[in-house]
Design an enzyme around this catalytic site. Sequence first.
Site, short mmCIF file in Angstrom:
data_model
loop_
_atom_site.label_atom_id
_atom_site.label_comp_id
_atom_site.label_asym_id
_atom_site.label_seq_id
_atom_site.Cartn_x
_atom_site.Cartn_y
_atom_site.Cartn_z
N GLN A 86 -17.01 42.85 -1.35
CA GLN A 86 -17.97 42.37 -2.35
C GLN A 86 -19.15 41.74 -1.62
O GLN A 86 -18.92 41.04 -0.62
CB GLN A 86 -17.33 41.33 -3.28
CG GLN A 86 -18.11 41.15 -4.55
CD GLN A 86 -17.49 40.12 -5.51
OE1 GLN A 86 -16.64 39.33 -5.12
NE2 GLN A 86 -17.93 40.12 -6.74
N PRO A 103 -15.16 34.54 5.20
CA PRO A 103 -16.42 33.93 4.74
C PRO A 103 -16.39 33.29 3.36
O PRO A 103 -17.36 32.64 2.98
CB PRO A 103 -17.40 35.11 4.78
CG PRO A 103 -16.57 36.33 4.67
CD PRO A 103 -15.25 36.00 5.30
N GLY A 143 -14.00 31.28 0.00
CA GLY A 143 -12.81 30.49 -0.31
C GLY A 143 -11.68 31.43 -0.70
O GLY A 143 -10.54 31.29 -0.25
N GLU A 162 -10.82 38.07 -4.90
CA GLU A 162 -9.84 38.48 -5.90
C GLU A 162 -9.34 39.91 -5.72
O GLU A 162 -9.14 40.62 -6.70
CB GLU A 162 -10.46 38.31 -7.28
CG GLU A 162 -11.68 39.22 -7.59
CD GLU A 162 -13.03 38.64 -7.22
OE1 GLU A 162 -13.10 37.82 -6.28
OE2 GLU A 162 -14.02 39.02 -7.86
N HIS A 191 -8.56 30.35 -9.67
CA HIS A 191 -9.81 31.11 -9.83
C HIS A 191 -9.58 32.60 -9.54
O HIS A 191 -9.93 33.46 -10.36
CB HIS A 191 -10.89 30.53 -8.92
CG HIS A 191 -12.20 31.25 -9.02
ND1 HIS A 191 -13.21 30.84 -9.87
CD2 HIS A 191 -12.65 32.37 -8.40
CE1 HIS A 191 -14.23 31.68 -9.76
NE2 HIS A 191 -13.92 32.61 -8.86
N GLU A 192 -8.99 32.89 -8.40
CA GLU A 192 -8.80 34.31 -8.03
C GLU A 192 -7.82 34.98 -8.98
O GLU A 192 -7.98 36.15 -9.33
CB GLU A 192 -8.35 34.44 -6.57
CG GLU A 192 -9.26 33.76 -5.54
CD GLU A 192 -10.75 33.98 -5.73
OE1 GLU A 192 -11.14 35.03 -6.30
OE2 GLU A 192 -11.55 33.09 -5.33
N HIS A 226 -9.52 36.07 -12.12
CA HIS A 226 -10.25 37.35 -11.98
C HIS A 226 -9.38 38.55 -12.35
O HIS A 226 -9.91 39.63 -12.60
CB HIS A 226 -10.73 37.52 -10.53
CG HIS A 226 -12.07 36.91 -10.24
ND1 HIS A 226 -13.21 37.24 -10.93
CD2 HIS A 226 -12.45 36.00 -9.29
CE1 HIS A 226 -14.24 36.56 -10.41
NE2 HIS A 226 -13.81 35.79 -9.43
N GLU A 276 -18.15 35.95 -12.76
CA GLU A 276 -17.87 34.61 -12.22
C GLU A 276 -17.91 33.50 -13.27
O GLU A 276 -17.15 32.54 -13.18
CB GLU A 276 -18.81 34.29 -11.05
CG GLU A 276 -18.64 35.23 -9.85
CD GLU A 276 -17.24 35.22 -9.23
OE1 GLU A 276 -16.46 34.27 -9.48
OE2 GLU A 276 -16.91 36.18 -8.50
N ASP A 304 -26.16 38.90 -1.28
CA ASP A 304 -25.60 37.85 -0.42
C ASP A 304 -26.57 36.68 -0.22
O ASP A 304 -26.14 35.55 -0.05
CB ASP A 304 -25.22 38.41 0.97
CG ASP A 304 -23.99 39.29 0.91
OD1 ASP A 304 -23.18 39.13 -0.03
OD2 ASP A 304 -23.85 40.17 1.78
N TYR A 335 -21.74 31.08 -11.82
CA TYR A 335 -20.45 30.42 -12.06
C TYR A 335 -20.60 29.32 -13.10
O TYR A 335 -19.90 29.29 -14.11
CB TYR A 335 -19.93 29.76 -10.77
CG TYR A 335 -19.51 30.69 -9.67
CD1 TYR A 335 -20.46 31.35 -8.90
CD2 TYR A 335 -18.17 30.90 -9.37
CE1 TYR A 335 -20.08 32.20 -7.86
CE2 TYR A 335 -17.78 31.74 -8.33
CZ TYR A 335 -18.73 32.39 -7.58
OH TYR A 335 -18.36 33.22 -6.56
N LYS A 348 -19.43 28.60 2.25
CA LYS A 348 -19.63 27.40 1.44
C LYS A 348 -19.90 26.19 2.33
O LYS A 348 -20.52 25.22 1.89
CB LYS A 348 -18.38 27.17 0.59
CG LYS A 348 -18.54 26.07 -0.41
CD LYS A 348 -17.32 25.95 -1.29
CE LYS A 348 -17.53 24.84 -2.31
NZ LYS A 348 -16.29 24.51 -3.01
N1 BES Z 1 -15.54 36.97 -5.98
C1 BES Z 1 -15.78 35.69 -5.42
C2 BES Z 1 -16.22 35.75 -3.98
C3 BES Z 1 -17.46 36.57 -3.75
C4 BES Z 1 -18.54 36.51 -4.61
C5 BES Z 1 -17.53 37.37 -2.64
C6 BES Z 1 -19.67 37.27 -4.35
C7 BES Z 1 -18.66 38.14 -2.42
C8 BES Z 1 -19.73 38.09 -3.27
C9 BES Z 1 -14.56 34.78 -5.53
O1 BES Z 1 -13.84 34.97 -6.69
C10 BES Z 1 -15.04 33.36 -5.57
O2 BES Z 1 -15.76 33.04 -6.47
N2 BES Z 1 -14.64 32.54 -4.61
C11 BES Z 1 -14.98 31.14 -4.58
C12 BES Z 1 -13.77 30.36 -5.04
C13 BES Z 1 -14.07 29.16 -5.87
C14 BES Z 1 -15.05 29.36 -6.97
C15 BES Z 1 -12.80 28.54 -6.38
C16 BES Z 1 -15.35 30.75 -3.15
O3 BES Z 1 -15.21 31.59 -2.26
O4 BES Z 1 -15.80 29.65 -2.93
ZN ZN Z 2 -14.88 34.33 -8.38
#
Ligand code: BES
Ligand code: ZN
Length: 619
Positions: free
Chosen positions: A133, A282, A284, A287, A311-312, A315, A334, A391, A399, A570
């Site tokens: 993703q 890269p 948290g 999904e 969260h995951e 999804h 999201e 990105d 979110y 993050k």
């Molecule tokens: N799907 C996302 C991660 C993502 C988003 C990867 C866009 C690439 C491009 C994942 O579900 C997510 O939101 N992860 C968060 C977790 C948090 C909101 C609990 C993260 O990585 O911080």
């Molecule tokens: Zn997410």
Amino acid sequence: MAPLDPHSFTDSTHPLTTHIALSLYFDFPSATIHGAALFTLSSPHSGPLSLDTRSLSIHRVLSPSTLYPIPFSLSPFCDHIKGTHLSLSLPNDAALSSFLITFSTSPSSSALQWLSPPQTFNKKHPFVYTQCQSIHARSVFPCQDTPAARIRYSAFLNVPRELSAVMSARHVDRRLPVSGEGYSNLLPNGFNSLWCSETRVVEEFDMNQPIPPYLFAFAVGELGFREVGPRTRVYSEAADGVLEAAAKEFAGTEDMIRQGEKLFGDYEWERFDLLVLPPSFPYGGMENPRMVFLTPTVIKGNASGAQVVAHELAHSWTGNLITNKNNEHFWLNEGFTTYAERRIVQAVQGEDRAVLNIGIGWRGLNEEIERFKDNLEFTKLKTNQEGVDPDTVYSQVPYEKGFQFLWRIERQIGRPAFDEFVKKYIATFKFKSIDTETFLDFLKANAPGIEKEIDLVLWTEGTGIPSDAYEPVSNLYTKIVSLANEFKLGRMPREDEVADWQGQEWELYLENLPKVVEASQVFALDARYRLSESNDYEVKVAFLQLAIFAKCRDFYGEVEKTLKEVGRMKYLRPLYTALVQGIGKEEEKILAKRVFAEAHDCYHPIAQGVVESILAKHL
Ligand code: BES
Ligand code: ZN
């Protein structure tokens, strides 16, 4: 050419791929995958067909029945966002509904991080994993890399015998390689014989539910696992400490799956396994269906690890069952998932925890609106992403503003009606890719008159935060925010006031302090509460940001250490930004450049790109 997605060369007049059968030979010494892919289209097609690729070498395109070559061309230029357009010319005399491509990845493929043995936990074996993703699947295999396409797949992963593989798919078998299987005999010269070498095994997988390409995932390394529930194992590098801690951290997973099923309908993916990745992961969490990928930083023995899993898991319904049609509607993935995550957290951890999460999100949303004050487009829910790299504009807006929008609708029609609405929404659109308009039409049809109560256009197309968004309230939340306000007047919280605080309480507190405070206050806070040494990275990074803004150079050693031990964006984003943003920060800029040069090879390519763009913007 009729584009379907601003991030893909896929042509809406061409049939979409419905199945890909992959044979992948993993060559660790050269950090390369040699692959053969058999594509099946939704209908027979002749003439041009567009596919996305990035950093791939395309060797041959063939008709699978006759092995006749199919002419193809790669665009001479690589678009810095979309990559390289692969155009096939399917024969005009006999339309084809399948074709075969052999290809190789390159060591710089943006989805793949290759770790050499010294970069792994046990230091004995290499490791590789994907992060596809938003638009990186095309750097692993050619595809119509748009979430408008939904693809089933099967895969033979040919890996060194001492390693094992996991995928976002059903594991079928681990067995000896078979000569010529899956068109492996068509791999580039030499690899056909290596395929069957006695040092190799084949891990076989099958995904018979149609998924968008960004949910394709694998990891290969020295993996072990522990059972944590009837449909959940936790996997990681086979190092005892990590697996044990992870199994403990995620013991409540089955409980969350059951809550999810109560709220959103059956869990459709059979298994819900977790893979804990090396610290360079890269995100948290990601999904990937049947096998969520997680950063090891979530294992810290408190509630926030479960929050990322919630969260995951969420999804599994919102994102993986119903998918945004393209990244302009990312909030459907999201925002919905953030809402669903908080409902699960509320059910398993209680109201206080959920409100704390909403409050941390509210702060984050307000900060993002500030970050995008010169680029208001990205404060909208539905965004125009023509010529935009997803990105670089990744933010909390989809979110948290998405969450706020759904919460607003919930307040309007009441929780019972909203719960029914969400269940029906999921049942109606599962395994489909939809856009904001489809959601709004469904909303209006199922909550008649809603558009008279809520300004739906303002919420989805307007900038900033609508005035009917809502800051949460609870005793705990309000207390923490008022303590943060008192800090501005010079009062630090007393020990009895913070005695029960866990990571998220501190995170909320720190996020609510002014960005720039006196250096003496930063030192005093750390002297009393040792936040710079917290083993919770959310707390540590929030504190280090304050320290950088106050130019407390004593903490720069800790900043450097943090930037070198984790690759989660993050944490990288705010720390590098704090170092390079603003004037009169020569020392900080030099530090940022040096640390990035030294840490670069330990970051995932996506994180490398994001940090590069932060530095380029400010240096
Ligand atoms: N799907 C996302 C991660 C993502 C988003 C990867 C866009 C690439 C491009 C994942 O579900 C997510 O939101 N992860 C968060 C977790 C948090 C909101 C609990 C993260 O990585 O911080
Ligand atoms: Zn997410």
